[in-house]
Design an enzyme around this catalytic site. Sequence first.
Site, short mmCIF file in Angstrom:
data_model
loop_
_atom_site.label_atom_id
_atom_site.label_comp_id
_atom_site.label_asym_id
_atom_site.label_seq_id
_atom_site.Cartn_x
_atom_site.Cartn_y
_atom_site.Cartn_z
CE LYS A 32 -1.62 26.57 -0.43
NZ LYS A 32 -2.07 27.79 -1.16
C1 E4P Z 1 -0.41 32.09 -1.50
O1 E4P Z 1 -1.01 31.05 -1.25
C2 E4P Z 1 -1.08 33.37 -1.74
O2 E4P Z 1 -2.15 33.21 -2.61
C3 E4P Z 1 -0.13 34.37 -2.29
O3 E4P Z 1 0.87 34.57 -1.36
C4 E4P Z 1 -0.77 35.68 -2.60
O4 E4P Z 1 0.16 36.56 -3.12
P1 E4P Z 1 0.24 38.10 -2.67
O5 E4P Z 1 1.09 38.14 -1.45
O6 E4P Z 1 0.92 38.76 -3.85
O7 E4P Z 1 -1.15 38.58 -2.41
#
Ligand code: E4P
Length: 216
Positions: free
Chosen positions: A88
Amino acid sequence: FHLYLDSADLAELRACLPHPVVHGVTTNPTLLRRAGVPRAALPALLHECLALGARQVQAQVQAADAAGMLEDAQSLLAQFAPGQLVIKIPATREGLRAGAQLAAAGHAVTYTAVYAPEQAHFAALLGAAYAAPYLGRLDDSGVDGLALIARMQALVAQTGGPMRLLVASVRTREAYLSLLALGVGAITIPPRLFPQLLDHDATHEAERGFLADARA
Ligand code: E4P
């Protein structure tokens, strides 16, 4: 369609895995920090997820420049069999450079923190496996997240190729169902959402009736 669990908390993950509907596990530095997992322990955590039946696991680089991202990615990739680990990378200008090199070398890349349709378009052009927009956070910022992700999905379909949108920050069952209706290719959910998608009271009630009748 690929369903991922978005967590670095092994206890939380163990409550869901193994399960055949789950394709894999996504992590990021924030999830690691929240779960109290040091970066050095990330490969072991991801191997545990694979042992629990995840088919792919995703780990994020922690550098801001392309050279640092590539170095970080290579050291992670060296610890996994081909195809197991998806790297990522935030969809920054430097991130796109690093990701393009990794994709050209045959590695699976997810561009993350995708907030604009053109970022998803560039990710597809550069051979990424996934581009990850954040539905909940888009909504938090005052944008209609679902409408923006629909635009991204249209661009990705138009670009062609195998890249999937991997929608993150999905907080409710309704949001999940709306994303499915858009035709996105992958969603990553917090494990707390998993029972809401998998377990239905009426189904359990019907099953109890069937089992009682079977015994009678
Ligand atoms: C993505 O990689 C994150 O883990 C995710 O956006 C987290 O979600 P939240 O915005 O509900 O905390």
